[in-house]
Design a protein around this motif. Structure first.
Motif, short mmCIF file in Angstrom:
data_model
loop_
_atom_site.label_atom_id
_atom_site.label_comp_id
_atom_site.label_asym_id
_atom_site.label_seq_id
_atom_site.Cartn_x
_atom_site.Cartn_y
_atom_site.Cartn_z
N HIS A 52 0.84 -1.20 0.00
CA HIS A 52 0.00 0.00 0.00
C HIS A 52 0.87 1.25 0.00
N LYS A 53 0.36 2.28 -0.63
CA LYS A 53 1.03 3.58 -0.62
C LYS A 53 0.08 4.57 0.06
N ALA A 54 0.44 5.01 1.27
CA ALA A 54 -0.42 5.91 2.04
C ALA A 54 -0.39 7.30 1.43
N MET A 55 -1.57 7.79 1.05
CA MET A 55 -1.68 9.12 0.47
C MET A 55 -2.13 10.14 1.52
N ILE A 56 -3.06 9.70 2.38
CA ILE A 56 -3.64 10.57 3.41
C ILE A 56 -3.83 9.74 4.67
N THR A 57 -3.80 10.40 5.81
CA THR A 57 -4.16 9.73 7.07
C THR A 57 -5.41 10.40 7.63
N GLU A 58 -6.24 9.59 8.27
CA GLU A 58 -7.47 10.09 8.92
C GLU A 58 -7.49 9.58 10.34
N ASN A 59 -8.33 10.20 11.17
CA ASN A 59 -8.46 9.77 12.55
C ASN A 59 -9.91 9.37 12.79
N THR A 75 -5.96 5.61 1.92
CA THR A 75 -6.04 6.46 3.10
C THR A 75 -5.91 5.54 4.31
N VAL A 76 -5.08 5.93 5.28
CA VAL A 76 -4.81 5.09 6.44
C VAL A 76 -5.30 5.77 7.70
N ASN A 77 -5.89 4.97 8.61
CA ASN A 77 -6.38 5.48 9.89
C ASN A 77 -5.22 5.59 10.87
#
Length: 195
Positions: free
Chosen positions: A153-160, A190-192
């Motif tokens: 995976h290539k993380a583009m954005i992180t979210e909470n 997108t990764v949490n």
């Protein structure tokens, strides 16, 4: 006194005779040594010539084998280059069939103005392309809801998001693919991340 002289003469005669015999023996020994030296020299010359001939034969053999190996190497390099040049030919032919089908679907939808038939044709072609990829050993990387893997995976954005575990893929922007186990394109996700 005559006896003494006679005895002396006999002794001198014997000494002369002994000297002559010794000289003759020396001459014979010298001749034998010279003959032996000549034979040894001739024998060594023959051996040297034989070894030189063998060496020349080995050099020629080595040169021929080296040339044969270099020719073989060049031939194999050319064959590999030719194979690489046309390696994708089989896949291209299969893709061309799908392009033909896509063009037919577009032409048919222009004539009939039927949007539903166009969608149906495109879905059939999409399924054909997916089957083609499967035949070639390509598989989609599962990402949504899975734990983030930096190799896949290539993380583009992180979210909470509190309801999800930390380091879990929330959304997939672009699907990733593996070919025979090797990642050829990582999934953009997108990764949490809990704070």
């Amino acid at each position: 006194m005559a006896e003494k002289d006679l005895e002396k003469e006999n002794l001198e005669g014997e000494a002369v005779q002994n000297e002559a015999v010794e000289e003759q023996n020396e001459n014979v020994e010298n001749q034998e040594a010279e003959k032996s030296t000549e034979e040894t020299s001739d024998n060594c010359d023959d051996k040297v010539k034989k070894l030189e001939a063998e060496l020349e034969e080995w050099k020629n053999s080595y040169t021929r084998k080296l040339a044969e190996f270099q020719n073989f190497t060049k031939r194999k390099e050319n064959e590999v280059a030719e194979m690489r040049k046309y390696a994708s030919e089989g896949i291209i032919v299969k893709l061309l069939d799908n392009i033909d089908n896509l063009e037919r679907a577009v032409d048919a939808s222009k004539e009939s103005q039927n949007f539903d038939s166009l969608i149906e044709g495109v879905n059939m072609i999409l399924n054909n392309l997916k089957n083609l990829l499967t035949e070639e050993g390509v598989e989609e990387i599962e990402a949504a809801g899975k734990e983030y893997d930096p190799y896949e995976h290539k993380a583009m954005i992180t979210e909470n998001k509190e309801e999800l575990d930390d380091n879990v893929v929330v959304q997939v922007f672009q699907k990733g693919y593996k070919m025979k186990g090797k990642v050829v394109r990582p999934a953009m996700v997108t990764v949490n991340k809990k704070q």
